[in-house]
Design a protein around this motif. Structure first.
Motif, PDB file in Angstrom:
ATOM      1  N   ARG A  30       0.816  -1.221   0.000  1.00  0.00           N
ATOM      2  CA  ARG A  30       0.000   0.000   0.000  1.00  0.00           C
ATOM      3  C   ARG A  30       0.847   1.267   0.000  1.00  0.00           C
ATOM      4  O   ARG A  30       0.294   2.371  -0.032  1.00  0.00           O
ATOM      5  CB  ARG A  30      -0.927   0.004   1.218  1.00  0.00           C
ATOM      6  N   ASP A  31       2.180   1.093   0.060  1.00  0.00           N
ATOM      7  CA  ASP A  31       3.110   2.231   0.060  1.00  0.00           C
ATOM      8  C   ASP A  31       2.734   3.234   1.151  1.00  0.00           C
ATOM      9  O   ASP A  31       2.593   4.443   0.903  1.00  0.00           O
ATOM     10  CB  ASP A  31       3.110   2.908  -1.310  1.00  0.00           C
ATOM     11  N   LEU A  32       2.566   2.748   2.381  1.00  0.00           N
ATOM     12  CA  LEU A  32       2.162   3.591   3.503  1.00  0.00           C
ATOM     13  C   LEU A  32       3.369   4.310   4.101  1.00  0.00           C
ATOM     14  O   LEU A  32       4.451   3.741   4.210  1.00  0.00           O
ATOM     15  CB  LEU A  32       1.480   2.733   4.582  1.00  0.00           C
ATOM     16  N   ASP A  33       3.156   5.561   4.489  1.00  0.00           N
ATOM     17  CA  ASP A  33       4.218   6.364   5.093  1.00  0.00           C
ATOM     18  C   ASP A  33       3.951   6.502   6.590  1.00  0.00           C
ATOM     19  O   ASP A  33       3.310   7.445   7.044  1.00  0.00           O
ATOM     20  CB  ASP A  33       4.275   7.747   4.436  1.00  0.00           C
ATOM     21  N   PHE A  34       4.448   5.522   7.357  1.00  0.00           N
ATOM     22  CA  PHE A  34       4.197   5.517   8.794  1.00  0.00           C
ATOM     23  C   PHE A  34       4.802   6.740   9.483  1.00  0.00           C
ATOM     24  O   PHE A  34       4.284   7.198  10.502  1.00  0.00           O
ATOM     25  CB  PHE A  34       4.780   4.237   9.403  1.00  0.00           C
ATOM     26  N   ASP A  35       5.897   7.263   8.944  1.00  0.00           N
ATOM     27  CA  ASP A  35       6.582   8.382   9.612  1.00  0.00           C
ATOM     28  C   ASP A  35       5.698   9.617   9.712  1.00  0.00           C
ATOM     29  O   ASP A  35       5.877  10.438  10.612  1.00  0.00           O
ATOM     30  CB  ASP A  35       7.874   8.733   8.861  1.00  0.00           C
ATOM     31  N   SER A  36       4.761   9.762   8.779  1.00  0.00           N
ATOM     32  CA  SER A  36       3.889  10.944   8.792  1.00  0.00           C
ATOM     33  C   SER A  36       2.604  10.720   9.577  1.00  0.00           C
ATOM     34  O   SER A  36       1.800  11.638   9.721  1.00  0.00           O
ATOM     35  CB  SER A  36       3.544  11.347   7.350  1.00  0.00           C
ATOM     36  N   TRP A  37       2.397   9.507  10.078  1.00  0.00           N
ATOM     37  CA  TRP A  37       1.161   9.199  10.791  1.00  0.00           C
ATOM     38  C   TRP A  37       1.269   9.575  12.262  1.00  0.00           C
ATOM     39  O   TRP A  37       2.347   9.496  12.865  1.00  0.00           O
ATOM     40  CB  TRP A  37       0.853   7.703  10.685  1.00  0.00           C
ATOM     41  N   SER A  38       0.147   9.923  12.841  1.00  0.00           N
ATOM     42  CA  SER A  38       0.081  10.148  14.289  1.00  0.00           C
ATOM     43  C   SER A  38       0.100   8.809  15.005  1.00  0.00           C
ATOM     44  O   SER A  38      -0.185   7.757  14.402  1.00  0.00           O
ATOM     45  CB  SER A  38      -1.193  10.907  14.647  1.00  0.00           C
ATOM     46  N   ALA A  39       0.424   8.830  16.296  1.00  0.00           N
ATOM     47  CA  ALA A  39       0.456   7.593  17.082  1.00  0.00           C
ATOM     48  C   ALA A  39      -0.922   6.932  17.115  1.00  0.00           C
ATOM     49  O   ALA A  39      -1.038   5.702  17.061  1.00  0.00           O
ATOM     50  CB  ALA A  39       0.952   7.887  18.496  1.00  0.00           C
ATOM     51  N   GLU A  40      -1.980   7.753  17.182  1.00  0.00           N
ATOM     52  CA  GLU A  40      -3.336   7.208  17.232  1.00  0.00           C
ATOM     53  C   GLU A  40      -3.687   6.493  15.928  1.00  0.00           C
ATOM     54  O   GLU A  40      -4.319   5.423  15.934  1.00  0.00           O
ATOM     55  CB  GLU A  40      -4.349   8.325  17.497  1.00  0.00           C
ATOM     56  N   ARG A  41      -3.262   7.073  14.808  1.00  0.00           N
ATOM     57  CA  ARG A  41      -3.566   6.444  13.515  1.00  0.00           C
ATOM     58  C   ARG A  41      -2.808   5.135  13.356  1.00  0.00           C
ATOM     59  O   ARG A  41      -3.364   4.153  12.836  1.00  0.00           O
ATOM     60  CB  ARG A  41      -3.196   7.417  12.382  1.00  0.00           C
ATOM     61  N   VAL A  42      -1.564   5.101  13.792  1.00  0.00           N
ATOM     62  CA  VAL A  42      -0.790   3.859  13.737  1.00  0.00           C
ATOM     63  C   VAL A  42      -1.463   2.789  14.587  1.00  0.00           C
ATOM     64  O   VAL A  42      -1.598   1.627  14.158  1.00  0.00           O
ATOM     65  CB  VAL A  42       0.660   4.100  14.214  1.00  0.00           C
ATOM     66  N   ASP A  43      -1.888   3.157  15.815  1.00  0.00           N
ATOM     67  CA  ASP A  43      -2.548   2.199  16.705  1.00  0.00           C
ATOM     68  C   ASP A  43      -3.802   1.617  16.059  1.00  0.00           C
ATOM     69  O   ASP A  43      -4.042   0.406  16.107  1.00  0.00           O
ATOM     70  CB  ASP A  43      -2.917   2.874  18.029  1.00  0.00           C
ATOM     71  N   ARG A  44      -4.619   2.485  15.458  1.00  0.00           N
ATOM     72  CA  ARG A  44      -5.863   2.010  14.836  1.00  0.00           C
ATOM     73  C   ARG A  44      -5.570   1.061  13.678  1.00  0.00           C
ATOM     74  O   ARG A  44      -6.206   0.007  13.555  1.00  0.00           O
ATOM     75  CB  ARG A  44      -6.686   3.205  14.330  1.00  0.00           C
ATOM     76  N   PHE A  45      -4.597   1.433  12.848  1.00  0.00           N
ATOM     77  CA  PHE A  45      -4.264   0.586  11.695  1.00  0.00           C
ATOM     78  C   PHE A  45      -3.772  -0.783  12.150  1.00  0.00           C
ATOM     79  O   PHE A  45      -4.247  -1.819  11.650  1.00  0.00           O
ATOM     80  CB  PHE A  45      -3.204   1.282  10.834  1.00  0.00           C
ATOM     81  N   VAL A  46      -2.824  -0.799  13.077  1.00  0.00           N
ATOM     82  CA  VAL A  46      -2.250  -2.064  13.520  1.00  0.00           C
ATOM     83  C   VAL A  46      -3.300  -2.924  14.209  1.00  0.00           C
ATOM     84  O   VAL A  46      -3.411  -4.132  13.947  1.00  0.00           O
ATOM     85  CB  VAL A  46      -1.044  -1.819  14.453  1.00  0.00           C
ATOM     86  N   THR A  47      -4.094  -2.323  15.085  1.00  0.00           N
ATOM     87  CA  THR A  47      -5.121  -3.089  15.803  1.00  0.00           C
ATOM     88  C   THR A  47      -6.121  -3.714  14.832  1.00  0.00           C
ATOM     89  O   THR A  47      -6.481  -4.893  14.957  1.00  0.00           O
ATOM     90  CB  THR A  47      -5.856  -2.185  16.804  1.00  0.00           C
ATOM     91  N   ASP A  48      -6.568  -2.926  13.855  1.00  0.00           N
ATOM     92  CA  ASP A  48      -7.536  -3.450  12.872  1.00  0.00           C
ATOM     93  C   ASP A  48      -6.931  -4.593  12.068  1.00  0.00           C
ATOM     94  O   ASP A  48      -7.593  -5.626  11.837  1.00  0.00           O
ATOM     95  CB  ASP A  48      -7.989  -2.329  11.924  1.00  0.00           C
ATOM     96  N   GLN A  49      -5.695  -4.433  11.634  1.00  0.00           N
ATOM     97  CA  GLN A  49      -5.075  -5.459  10.807  1.00  0.00           C
ATOM     98  C   GLN A  49      -4.784  -6.732  11.608  1.00  0.00           C
ATOM     99  O   GLN A  49      -4.901  -7.840  11.085  1.00  0.00           O
ATOM    100  CB  GLN A  49      -3.781  -4.924  10.181  1.00  0.00           C
ATOM    101  N   VAL A  50      -4.409  -6.579  12.867  1.00  0.00           N
ATOM    102  CA  VAL A  50      -4.146  -7.753  13.697  1.00  0.00           C
ATOM    103  C   VAL A  50      -5.441  -8.537  13.927  1.00  0.00           C
ATOM    104  O   VAL A  50      -5.465  -9.781  13.828  1.00  0.00           O
ATOM    105  CB  VAL A  50      -3.506  -7.337  15.035  1.00  0.00           C
ATOM    106  N   ARG A  51      -6.513  -7.828  14.244  1.00  0.00           N
ATOM    107  CA  ARG A  51      -7.795  -8.516  14.447  1.00  0.00           C
ATOM    108  C   ARG A  51      -8.229  -9.250  13.176  1.00  0.00           C
ATOM    109  O   ARG A  51      -8.719 -10.380  13.238  1.00  0.00           O
ATOM    110  CB  ARG A  51      -8.858  -7.509  14.872  1.00  0.00           C
TER     111      ARG A  51
END
Length: 406
Positions: free
Chosen positions: A35-56
């Motif tokens: 998906r060519d995601l740029d984690f460095d520009s994401w907020s901590a909250e956005r990273v948490d939501r993405f990872v949690t959703d993908q893990v589930r």
């Protein structure tokens, strides 16, 4: 509750859990690249939501036999692997942890309140430890590999990092992190903890304001740097301070501080900047006081010169097991630095430069104490004469004031 904790720790330490984490990490990395995601520009909250959703979603799609709590662990661990320091991130975030020690992939220890204890954390293998080490070092512009198997570095918050890897380290990659305290301890903090007494604090504050050259001594982890930070709080604001350190750990509560840090040699073995280079340069920077984080090499001669040439109130620390041992260590370091004068002349330089010695120590149960405070009175028959002012009495568990007795 305790049994649940034991079962939880056992599961997180199991090979099954480590393999599951590794598979999940590979899945997330592949997803991020696709998906060519740029984690460095994401907020901590956005990273948490993405990872949690993908893990589930991963747990459901793979029909993994894990419950809701274990899914939360996986999500947190996956996030730490992607944007943090892997299994160590929870220890880095824990303010009660002072030191983190990794002895290979299966043995992790922390120091809390001066006591070293094992924690229920492990890595999947040596490569996992190396990946975390590289994650720590990469933003600092440092690296570790077979050609440079040892490295010292400093994190953005001031925490000190040391890593050593095979073939030098025989049991796998080893990592040590000495965490940087977010808030400097005050004299009231140390009085309440029993490290010092009010009488010691009042005496030392008066000596610092009167520009007495001071040497703080003790073993590794005894609190020398903490005590040096404390003493700096009493330096008048009108004075200019230059600090010299191998790894910048000092947090001086002062408005006019110039901080200097040594530089290791580059890959070609050149362009190193030593503590002695920096102390010499500091002498040309119009300092009122020079503070050396620790004297451990040939910079001892230049530090003594600074203390003898108008930079009154300068301070440093040294590794030593007692007041008398500190004097002998100064002599030994001067010899290593190439001093060729007589022993009596060298001791004269020490007596003229060093006026006050403070011995701090960490006791077996973890508490840190001021063990002794002594002032240098002069030379007699070629021997350094000391006057002991305070001494810790282990039987009474208190610091005795010896000034009236003497």
């Amino acid at each position: 509750m305790k049994q649940d904790t034991v079962r939880s720790d056992h599961f997180r330490l199991s090979d099954q859990y480590q393999e599951l984490k590794s598979s999940l990490h590979r899945y997330l990395i592949q997803l991020i690249e696709e998906r060519d995601l740029d984690f460095d520009s994401w907020s901590a909250e956005r990273v948490d939501r993405f990872v949690t959703d993908q893990v589930r979603r991963y747990v459901v799609d793979q029909r993994l036999p894990v419950n809701a709590r274990e899914t939360e662990w996986l999500a947190r661990d996956a996030r730490d692997e992607l944007v943090g320091f892997g299994p160590l991130q929870e220890l880095v975030d824990d303010d009660s942890v002072n030191d983190i020690v990794v002895n290979g992939p299966n043995r992790v220890f922390v120091e809390r309140n001066g006591v070293l204890e094992s924690v229920a954390i492990r890595f999947a293998n040596d490569a996992h430890v190396l990946r975390v080490i590289q994650r720590i070092l990469s933003p600092l512009g440092r690296r570790v590999d077979e050609s440079t198997p040892m490295v010292d570095a400093r994190l953005a918050d001031g925490s000190r990092v040391n890593a050593i890897i095979p073939p030098i380290a025989l049991d796998g990659p080893c990592l040590s992190i000495r965490k940087f305290r977010k808030h400097a301890l005050t004299s009231e903090d140390l009085i309440q903890s029993g490290t010092v007494t009010r009488a010691v604090v009042d005496f030392l504050s008066e000596r610092v304001r009167n520009r007495i050259n001071t040497l703080i001594l003790g073993g590794t982890g005894s609190g020398k740097t903490t005590f040096l930070n404390l003493l700096s709080q009493w330096i008048p604001e009108v004075e200019r301070i230059v600090t010299v350190e191998d790894a910048a750990e000092l947090r001086l509560e002062h408005p006019h501080v110039v901080r200097l840090e040594t530089r290791p040699p580059n890959l070609e073995g050149s362009r190193a900047v030593t503590a002695r280079d920096l102390v010499r340069n500091a002498l040309r920077m119009r300092p009122d006081r020079i503070i050396v984080g620790e004297v451990r090499g040939d910079e001892v001669l230049d530090m003594l010169q600074a203390m003898n040439t108008g930079h009154d109130g300068s301070m440093t620390t040294i590794h030593a097991n007692g007041i008398d041992d500190a004097i002998h260590r100064l002599e030994m370091l001067a010899g290593f630095a190439g001093y060729s004068g007589s022993e009596v002349t060298l001791r004269g330089q020490i007596v003229s430069g060093v006026e006050l010695l403070i011995h701090v120590s960490r006791l077996p149960h973890g508490a840190r104490k001021v063990m002794a405070v002594a002032e240098v009175e002069g030379l007699r028959d070629g021997e350094v004469q000391l006057r002991h002012l305070f001494r810790f009495d282990p039987a009474a568990d208190t610091i005795l004031d010896l000034r009236e007795a003497s």
